[in-house]
Enzyme design. Structure first.
Site, PDB file in Angstrom:
ATOM      1  N   ARG A   1      -4.480  10.550   7.061  1.00  0.00           N
ATOM      2  CA  ARG A   1      -3.867   9.914   8.220  1.00  0.00           C
ATOM      3  C   ARG A   1      -2.466   9.482   7.829  1.00  0.00           C
ATOM      4  O   ARG A   1      -2.132   9.355   6.655  1.00  0.00           O
ATOM      5  CB  ARG A   1      -4.665   8.693   8.687  1.00  0.00           C
TER       6      ARG A   1
ATOM      7  N   HIS B   1       4.843  10.007   6.220  1.00  0.00           N
ATOM      8  CA  HIS B   1       5.020  11.170   5.343  1.00  0.00           C
ATOM      9  C   HIS B   1       4.757  10.833   3.871  1.00  0.00           C
ATOM     10  O   HIS B   1       5.284  11.485   2.975  1.00  0.00           O
ATOM     11  CB  HIS B   1       6.429  11.765   5.492  1.00  0.00           C
ATOM     12  N   ARG B   2       3.943   9.807   3.641  1.00  0.00           N
ATOM     13  CA  ARG B   2       3.616   9.354   2.274  1.00  0.00           C
ATOM     14  C   ARG B   2       4.824   8.772   1.549  1.00  0.00           C
ATOM     15  O   ARG B   2       4.805   8.646   0.327  1.00  0.00           O
ATOM     16  CB  ARG B   2       2.996  10.492   1.430  1.00  0.00           C
ATOM     17  N   LEU B   3       5.867   8.395   2.290  1.00  0.00           N
ATOM     18  CA  LEU B   3       7.029   7.745   1.697  1.00  0.00           C
ATOM     19  C   LEU B   3       6.804   6.232   1.723  1.00  0.00           C
ATOM     20  O   LEU B   3       7.455   5.483   2.458  1.00  0.00           O
ATOM     21  CB  LEU B   3       8.308   8.140   2.450  1.00  0.00           C
TER      22      LEU B   3
END
Length: 212
Positions: free
Chosen positions: A9, A190-192
């Site tokens: 997610r 975005h996993r940032l």
């Protein structure tokens, strides 16, 4: 086996910027803890406590945080438990608060310092009576032949302390974790993710942003 590779997610609840932070970590931890409690998360004070045994094997368990201030994080336990045995040999410890619903984590490394009897007693008398009795009934981390043995011991202690106050067991105490590092993690798109690490240097705190 269940395929877990597609379980994912996006983390979209918000970011974390240096301007949001306080000069020292406990003030910012208090802010996040207050927000966690206000969000009605289940067991907002639950933290994973990691210790290391004499063979260098790490162990983890969930413990409830009971107090915190500028000196550190406080929890209570049986002093004959596995975690207490580890800490007697190696006082280095790690804590982790997994606040998934808020897409947040807090990770702490530091040293566990034993609380005074006065500090322990001050907390012990606030516990419900059955919790006080349970402290007497359980030889934490020891092997049991059956649950019935634990329930029988609890009933025995309940009868023993039926009248009057339950005394503080000599084998029950607590620790204050003096933090050396505290990391605050906020999930990002975005996993940032946003990560900020506080590191104690003498009596000052160095703040660094870490890559996700």
């Amino acid at each position: 086996m269940t395929d877990l590779t597609q379980l994912r997610r996006e983390y979209l609840q918000g970011g974390l910027r240096r301007s949001d932070l306080t000069p020292e970590p406990m003030a910012f931890f208090e802010r996040w803890m207050e927000q966690t409690i206000a969000a009605n998360l289940m067991e907002p004070t639950a933290m994973c406590v990691a210790t290391v045994d004499e063979q260098g094997q790490p162990w983890q368990r969930i413990v409830l945080l009971k107090q915190y201030d500028e000196r550190g994080f406080v929890f209570f336990t049986n002093l004959e438990s596995r975690k207490a045995t580890h800490l007697a040999q190696n006082a280095k410890i790690s804590l982790h608060f997994p606040w998934h619903m808020l897409e947040r984590q807090v990770s702490v490394t530091g040293v566990a310092q034993s609380l005074t009897t006065t500090e322990v007693l001050k907390y012990f008398v606030t516990r419900p009576k059955n919790s006080q009795i349970a402290a007497w009934a359980s030889k934490q981390s020891s092997r049991l032949t059956a649950r019935q043995a634990l329930e029988t011991k609890f009933a025995e202690m309940k009868a023993k302390f039926a009248k009057g106050e339950v005394p503080l067991p000599k084998f029950w105490g607590g620790y204050r974790v003096k933090p050396q590092t505290v990391e605050f993690w906020q999930g990002g798109k975005h996993r940032l993710h946003d990560r900020f690490l506080y590191t104690r240097e003498s009596e000052q705190w160095l703040i660094e942003r870490l890559a996700p």
